[in-house]
Design a protein around this motif. Structure first.
Motif, PDB file in Angstrom:
ATOM      1  N   THR A  18       0.561  -1.546  -0.488  1.00  0.00           N
ATOM      2  CA  THR A  18       0.098  -0.332   0.043  1.00  0.00           C
ATOM      3  C   THR A  18       0.578   1.432   0.451  1.00  0.00           C
ATOM      4  O   THR A  18       2.191   1.148   0.346  1.00  0.00           O
TER       5      THR A  18
ATOM      6  N   THR B 148     -11.453  -7.713   8.401  1.00  0.00           N
ATOM      7  CA  THR B 148     -10.828  -6.968   9.685  1.00  0.00           C
ATOM      8  C   THR B 148     -11.050  -5.781  10.062  1.00  0.00           C
ATOM      9  O   THR B 148     -12.376  -5.272   9.003  1.00  0.00           O
TER      10      THR B 148
ATOM     11  N   VAL C 147      -2.947  -1.085   6.573  1.00  0.00           N
ATOM     12  CA  VAL C 147      -2.875  -1.563   6.248  1.00  0.00           C
ATOM     13  C   VAL C 147      -1.672  -1.946   5.719  1.00  0.00           C
ATOM     14  O   VAL C 147      -1.347  -0.589   4.465  1.00  0.00           O
TER      15      VAL C 147
ATOM     16  N   THR D 170      -1.896  -6.211   0.991  1.00  0.00           N
ATOM     17  CA  THR D 170      -2.510  -6.234   0.322  1.00  0.00           C
ATOM     18  C   THR D 170      -2.522  -8.002  -0.689  1.00  0.00           C
ATOM     19  O   THR D 170      -1.811  -7.219  -1.400  1.00  0.00           O
ATOM     20  N   THR D 171      -4.013  -7.792  -0.494  1.00  0.00           N
ATOM     21  CA  THR D 171      -3.579  -9.288  -1.569  1.00  0.00           C
ATOM     22  C   THR D 171      -5.090  -9.455  -2.280  1.00  0.00           C
ATOM     23  O   THR D 171      -6.554  -9.388  -1.333  1.00  0.00           O
ATOM     24  N   THR D 172      -5.821  -9.525  -3.780  1.00  0.00           N
ATOM     25  CA  THR D 172      -6.741  -9.455  -4.608  1.00  0.00           C
ATOM     26  C   THR D 172      -6.776 -10.275  -5.205  1.00  0.00           C
ATOM     27  O   THR D 172      -6.403 -10.610  -6.198  1.00  0.00           O
TER      28      THR D 172
ATOM     29  N   THR E 248     -10.012  -7.447  -1.641  1.00  0.00           N
ATOM     30  CA  THR E 248      -9.079  -7.379  -1.836  1.00  0.00           C
ATOM     31  C   THR E 248      -8.991  -7.433  -0.067  1.00  0.00           C
ATOM     32  O   THR E 248      -9.556  -7.231   0.834  1.00  0.00           O
ATOM     33  N   SER E 249      -8.013  -8.007   0.555  1.00  0.00           N
ATOM     34  CA  SER E 249      -7.637  -8.645   2.118  1.00  0.00           C
ATOM     35  C   SER E 249      -6.512  -7.848   2.445  1.00  0.00           C
ATOM     36  O   SER E 249      -4.943  -7.995   1.483  1.00  0.00           O
ATOM     37  N   PRO E 250      -6.289  -8.061   3.823  1.00  0.00           N
ATOM     38  CA  PRO E 250      -4.643  -7.101   4.078  1.00  0.00           C
ATOM     39  C   PRO E 250      -3.919  -8.908   4.230  1.00  0.00           C
ATOM     40  O   PRO E 250      -3.922  -9.475   4.739  1.00  0.00           O
TER      41      PRO E 250
ATOM     42  N   TRP F 225      -0.348  -6.093   8.649  1.00  0.00           N
ATOM     43  CA  TRP F 225      -1.080  -5.041   8.820  1.00  0.00           C
ATOM     44  C   TRP F 225      -0.485  -5.141  10.474  1.00  0.00           C
ATOM     45  O   TRP F 225      -0.312  -5.797  10.860  1.00  0.00           O
TER      46      TRP F 225
END
Length: 245
Positions: A145, A171, A177, A180-182, A196-198, A201
């Motif tokens: 990020t 979350t 964060v 991330t991954t999408t 999209t998840s962290p 973090w």
């Protein structure tokens, strides 16, 4: 219950490595990979094979960093209170994958402390699926990020690709964060747009710091240069600052 009393110290920082739970995670082998790093960084390291160590007030009072690898174990009320008190008073908490973000599902207070919960492993796209239905690995990119690109944990790193199990994480916005991954939505998925998840973090809780990295499903992943650097830096970042010890 009386909370912990914290007094200044001038001795070496102390790290407590807590490991138990899900056998497939290999908590002993995984944590052993990082013990030399902690020792070289100047920590006096103690290893505990049960989360009940968190209920030991004397141990927790002198702990500057907890490295947790416990997977889906339950936690007792006394151990949970000891962990919460320690972090609130400045003890750092760090971990990776299921060892921290899929632990102690019986406790909403723990989930609030960590700031994230594994809920799903998105399936690989059809073109990446192998013949072993139990293998949920897929290739995905860990995207830094804007905040991550300026953070000390991610310094000098760029986006990178892993082949491992992905995780969908729930979350809240108290997290900072860093990556991330999408995951795309396939035609047969019940969700209708990319998720999209962290992946990495940090979180402030009281006077303490929490660090979470979701990659770490296997020893191979933990040996990845990017993952290893992020976890090592994350542990140092989370540890109680020397001036506050």
């Amino acid at each position: 219950m009386t909370t912990l009393q914290w007094t200044p110290r001038t001795d070496a920082p102390r790290a407590l490595v807590v490991r138990d739970g899900h056998a497939r995670l290999g908590p002993a082998q995984a944590t052993e990979m990082f013990l030399p790093f902690l020792e070289q960084a100047g920590f006096e390291v103690q290893v505990a094979e049960s989360s009940e160590i968190y209920a030991d007030r004397a141990v927790m009072e002198r702990t500057d960093l907890i490295v947790q690898c416990v997977a889906t174990s339950a936690i007792s009320d006394a151990a949970l209170r000891g962990l919460l008190d320690a972090v609130e008073h400045g003890t750092g908490l760090a971990g990776w994958h299921r060892g921290i973000a899929d632990a102690y599902r019986n406790s909403s207070d723990y989930l609030q402390l960590i700031g994230g919960q594994f809920v799903s492993r998105p399936a690989a796209p059809d073109e990446e699926r192998g013949t072993d239905e139990s293998d949920r690995s897929r290739c995905y990119t860990v995207d830094l990020t804007d905040e991550g690109r300026t953070h000390e944990i991610m310094a000098g790193l760029e986006d990178f690709t892993l082949r491992t199990e992905p995780y969908w994480v729930l979350t809240d916005d108290l997290n900072d964060v860093l990556a991330t991954t999408t995951y795309a939505a396939r035609p047969d998925d019940p969700w209708h747009r990319p998720i999209t998840s962290p992946a990495v973090w940090t979180r402030r809780w009281g006077d303490g710091r929490v660090f979470v990295a979701t990659p770490g499903h296997s020893l191979v992943v933990l040996r990845d240069a990017h993952v290893r650097a992020i976890i090592q830096r994350g542990m140092l970042w989370a540890s109680r600052p020397a001036a506050a010890a």
